[in-house]
Structure formats: C-alpha cells, structure tokens
Scaffold this active site. Structure first.
Site, PDB file in Angstrom:
ATOM      1  N   LYS A   1      11.781 -34.857  37.870  1.00  0.00           N
ATOM      2  CA  LYS A   1      11.156 -36.223  37.420  1.00  0.00           C
ATOM      3  C   LYS A   1      11.048 -35.376  36.351  1.00  0.00           C
ATOM      4  O   LYS A   1      11.633 -34.982  35.399  1.00  0.00           O
ATOM      5  CB  LYS A   1       9.517 -35.785  37.407  1.00  0.00           C
ATOM      6  CG  LYS A   1       8.594 -37.254  36.740  1.00  0.00           C
ATOM      7  CD  LYS A   1       7.108 -36.151  37.181  1.00  0.00           C
ATOM      8  CE  LYS A   1       6.284 -37.221  35.962  1.00  0.00           C
ATOM      9  NZ  LYS A   1       5.011 -36.712  36.884  1.00  0.00           N
ATOM     10  N   SER A  32       1.684 -40.832  38.124  1.00  0.00           N
ATOM     11  CA  SER A  32       2.864 -41.565  37.396  1.00  0.00           C
ATOM     12  C   SER A  32       4.470 -41.058  37.917  1.00  0.00           C
ATOM     13  O   SER A  32       5.472 -41.239  37.087  1.00  0.00           O
ATOM     14  CB  SER A  32       3.112 -40.580  36.295  1.00  0.00           C
ATOM     15  OG  SER A  32       2.482 -38.644  35.651  1.00  0.00           O
ATOM     16  N   SER A  69      -0.914 -37.308  39.148  1.00  0.00           N
ATOM     17  CA  SER A  69       0.392 -37.707  39.465  1.00  0.00           C
ATOM     18  C   SER A  69       1.481 -37.077  40.852  1.00  0.00           C
ATOM     19  O   SER A  69       2.296 -37.888  40.840  1.00  0.00           O
ATOM     20  CB  SER A  69       1.077 -37.456  38.372  1.00  0.00           C
ATOM     21  OG  SER A  69       0.158 -38.515  37.566  1.00  0.00           O
TER      22      SER A  69
HETATM   23  N1  GLN Z   1      -3.400 -41.222  36.223  1.00  0.00           N
HETATM   24  C1  GLN Z   1      -3.739 -39.930  35.492  1.00  0.00           C
HETATM   25  C2  GLN Z   1      -3.523 -39.643  33.527  1.00  0.00           C
HETATM   26  O1  GLN Z   1      -3.154 -41.133  33.570  1.00  0.00           O
HETATM   27  C3  GLN Z   1      -2.723 -38.798  36.266  1.00  0.00           C
HETATM   28  C4  GLN Z   1      -1.788 -38.493  35.181  1.00  0.00           C
HETATM   29  C5  GLN Z   1      -1.247 -36.950  35.757  1.00  0.00           C
HETATM   30  O2  GLN Z   1      -1.803 -36.511  36.348  1.00  0.00           O
HETATM   31  N2  GLN Z   1       0.030 -37.419  35.293  1.00  0.00           N
HETATM   32  O3  GLN Z   1      -3.864 -39.431  33.148  1.00  0.00           O
END
Ligand code: GLN
Length: 486
Positions: free
Chosen positions: A77, A152, A176
């Site tokens: 990532k 994400s 994410s």
């Molecule tokens: N979707 C959640 C957020 O927007 C979690 C994102 C993540 O785990 N990085 O914060």
C-alpha cells in the site's frame, strides 16, 4: 504461478522448480492484461523488481538458502515507505516525495527474499472506505468493474484478488484491511495494536493504525504475519513479545472453541444476504465442533461516532507536518511563509482530508476538548471493556466484516456519513486494539464476495487464524476472477 499459494510459490522458488524471475514475469503479464481495467497499482516497480528477482536467483545459484518468501511478488500500500521510490499515501501533497528508507515491514519481507512488485492505490492518507478518495485514480472491483474494491487498502485487495501479486500489505485504522478484503473476497488480517512495527508507515491516527497482510488464503496470511510481526527498536509502540510461527496454529481445528455472536452486530442496516452468509458460516464452525453462543457488546452503537472524533483529532495533528517546507509539494504561488503553508496545504490535500483536519482541529480546540475528544476517549474505554468482558466467555467473536457487499462506484462518494457507516462492524475492534480478520464466506446473488469477520483478544492471532483455517478447509475459495469480468 499467479494462482498458487504464497507458501507453495516460495517453496518452488527456494527449491529451484521455478526461478524468481519467471514468477515475476508471469505476474507482469497478468498486470499488463488487468491493470488498464483495474487500476490497482499506483506504481509497478518493474526494473527494481526484475533486479531483485535476479539477485534472488543468483543467491540460489551460489547455493545459499533462500528466505521464507523466496521470490514472492508483494504489493505494498502506498503509505509504507519503499526506499528510493515515490511514496505518496495517495495524496497530491506527497507527489514527488521519495522515501529515504524502507518501512520495517518492507525490510522484513525483503530480508526473506520477497520481491517488492509495486505500490497500490489507496484513499488519500487512508481516509475512506472505497479508494475513491485517492488523488490519482479509481480502482475497480475485480468481480464487478462497476463496484468499488473497498478501502482504504482497495488497491492491495484488488491486486491480491486478481492475481497481480501473491501477497499485499495494507493498513487498517478502522477497517481498511478487513473491509476491502471482504469486498474483494480475500483474507485480510488486522493484527493486535503493537503486533507489527509501523516504522515507515505514513501515520493517519497513531493510536489505531496497524499494518497487516492481504492474501488469498489463511495460510498465506499466517506466513506473512510470521515474517512481519515482532518487536522493532524503531517503533516504541511495537510490543516486545515473541512471535509464534503462526503456520503451526492452522491445523488445530475448532473443537471446543467458544465462538460468540454479538447481538449488536445483527441489526437494521445489515444486508439480509450478508447476514445469511455470516450465520451459515458460524453454523459451519458449530458443525466442526465449536460452541456457539450469543454475546453482547453493548457500546457498539457509539463506536463510529467516537471514532470520528478520535481518528480525525489524531490526523489533524499527524498531518500538520505536511506544510510545504519539508516533504513533497510546495506551492509555486507562495510569496510569504504564511502563504506557503496555506497554499501548499490547500492545493495538496483533497476534500475528505481537509474535512478530517477541520473536524479534528475543532474537537481538540480549547473549550471543546473535554466535550469531544475527552468524551470519545471515555467511550473508547467502554468499548474496550465490552470486548474484555466478552473474551471472558468466548475465544473468538464472529460477525459480518461489512454491512453490505461491495457498493457501486460513486454510490456513497457524496455522502460522507453513508461512507463512514460501511466501517460500523470493523471500527469497534480497532478501538479496542484487538486482533481481527476477514475471510470470504460466500457471495451475493450478484456474485459479489461476502466477508466473515473473526475477532480475538489481543495477541491471540493464532486462535483467529486457527478458526479461519478450519472454516476455509471446508469452504475453500481459490478461483481468481477472470479478466473478462472486469
Ligand atoms: N474508513 C475508515 C476511515 O475513513 C477507516 C479507514 C482506515 O482504516 N484507514 O477512517
């Protein structure tokens, strides 16, 4: 070699059945066929990867023993540093930022003779649930190109799913890794807070961020975890605890394992097809000898609200370092120092990141701190307490990973709250800091994967993997989607 398991691939390379370069070339062919439709990678590091693969083959040629990830092509990532190449966290503000060192997780994989194949697309600074917040490109779900891959870590999930790498790394702050794993039908593991070093991870919310593997099988996830977990002098939040060989845990089965179904997770808003698949998976665990019982996590419904105070607060502080002076983008229009900050940040950050910085700054400001940040911390303590009480009664909690299967591109991008709610089932375990994973447990009528989330107490990854492996043995999920579908 794009379909075999990571463990088998590494064995084949180590024994010389296939060369690391051949393995890499097969993946590059598949990337060329898929990427125009998928957009999983921000960068494919072809020359670097070829050089790494050749070095591994040469090492074997010299008779040296190869590592546990011999010749395994890994996608990372884009918020983990890979030395000497651009690393942007999906943000314009870091465009052109070249990493000065390898993240510990990247280094540990390289030390086991993995090949870093490229960096994957993500929501900007990992803020989002669909990868649509990337400043650079859209990533499509390999099972249905009109759908999101989740986020994400959407690029990592899509790349693993489509066989564009053997293994990927993601990061999980509130879901994410697990949510995109469930949307793409792969295994995604969020380890206990402190299990894996975050040295070289671009921080979003430091009390929540964790790195973890995305893989096509439980065994592959266990192998990856065994390689990357463990203490690191460069990260003081990383626990000083020995790392078991997680591969040894996989055969133990679930006889006598106590599995809890949290009643607060089976509520309005949960898609009936998802609910049916998750309940069927839990029944399977029961038929394999697990004792299934209901548990209660009473503060679940406050988790999302508290998370959206805490995570943005931490983000507003972490992202203050991006001011146009030290890293990445510097506005060309600035004439004063004040303008340099304002314009670099204004031009560099996307709308969701700006929203979080404003929310977080507000929640931390004098006069509001106790009402918002302080209160959210207290709610977090209650949520942690819920899990501690539940783990007195059960070994593993089973729940949906997300309330729905993958949604359509654009469906939630103009409604932040609808987007936030897609993490309603993953956020509580992040707040508690315990271990959880998502693994495929079926599909919708439309053919989209559904994820089963398993949650275990802190540092009980072995139990988690053992339950997941037992389920996977009777419900294997190997078929890769074909390029024609995308
Ligand atoms: N979707 C959640 C957020 O927007 C979690 C994102 C993540 O785990 N990085 O914060």
């Amino acid at each position: 070699m794009t379909t075999v398991s990571t463990a088998a691939l590494a064995r084949d390379v180590a024994s010389g059945n296939v060369s690391a370069e051949e393995v890499l070339q097969e993946h590059l062919v598949r990337i060329r066929a898929w990427e125009p439709k998928l957009g999983a990678y921000l960068r494919v590091l072809e020359p670097e990867a070829v050089a790494q693969a050749r070095a591994i083959d040469a090492k074997r040629g010299r008779g040296e023993k190869l590592g546990r990830l011999a010749g395994v092509p890994v996608a990372v990532k884009d918020n983990m540093l890979v030395r000497g190449v651009e690393t942007t966290a999906g943000s314009r503000i870091l465009q052109g930022h070249v990493a000065a060192y390898d993240a510990t997780v990247v280094r540990r994989m390289l030390d086991e003779d993995a090949v870093i194949l490229g960096q994957t697309n993500m929501d900007e600074f990992a803020m989002g649930s669909s990868t649509e917040n990337s400043a650079f490109q859209v990533t499509h779900n390999p099972w249905d190109a009109d759908c999101v891959p989740g986020g994400s870590s959407g690029g990592s999930a899509a790349a693993v799913c489509a066989g564009l790498c053997s293994l990927a790394l993601g990061s999980d702050t509130g879901g994410s890794i697990r949510q995109p794993a469930s949307f793409c039908g792969v295994v995604g593991l969020k380890p206990t807070y402190g299990r894996i070093s975050r040295h070289g991870l671009i921080a979003f919310a430091s009390s929540l961020d964790q790195i973890g593997p995305l893989a096509r099988s439980v065994e592959d996830a266990a192998l990856a975890l065994s390689v990357i977990a463990g203490p690191d002098p460069m990260d003081s939040t990383c626990a000083i605890m020995p790392v078991p060989d997680y591969l040894n845990e996989l055969e133990a089965g679930v006889k006598g394992l106590r599995v809890g179904l949290p009643k607060e997770y089976f509520v309005a808003g949960l898609d009936p097809e998802v609910e049916a698949a998750v309940r069927a998976a839990v029944a399977t665990l029961g038929s394999l000898g697990a004792e299934v019982r209901e548990v209660s996590l009473p503060h679940t419904r406050y988790a999302v609200s508290a998370y959206y105070i805490l995570a943005p607060s931490e983000a507003s502080s972490n992202l203050a370092r991006f001011d146009g002076v030290r890293y990445g983008r510097r506005s060309a229009r600035a004439r004063t120092l004040e303008e340099l900050y304002e314009l670099s940040r204004g031009e560099g950050f996307g709308p969701e990141v700006k929203r979080r910085i404003m929310l977080g700054t507000y929640a931390l400001s004098a006069g509001y701190y106790d009402a918002y940040y302080g209160k959210a911390q207290r709610v977090r303590t209650l949520i942690k307490g819920d899990f501690s009480a539940a783990f007195q009664q059960v070994d593993v909690i089973a729940a949906p990973a997300a309330p729905t299967a993958a949604f359509r591109l654009g469906e939630k991008s103009s409604d932040p709250v609808a987007m936030y709610l897609s993490d309603v089932f993953t956020i509580p375990s992040s707040m508690a800091g315990n271990a959880s994973l998502s693994l495929p447990c079926g599909r919708t009528k439309g053919g989209l994967p559904i994820g089963l989330q398993l949650i275990a107490d802190s540092f009980c990854e072995g139990t988690l993997l053992r339950a997941a492996a037992a389920y996977e043995r009777v419900n294997p999920w190997s078929a890769l989607p074909e390029p024609t579908r995308a």
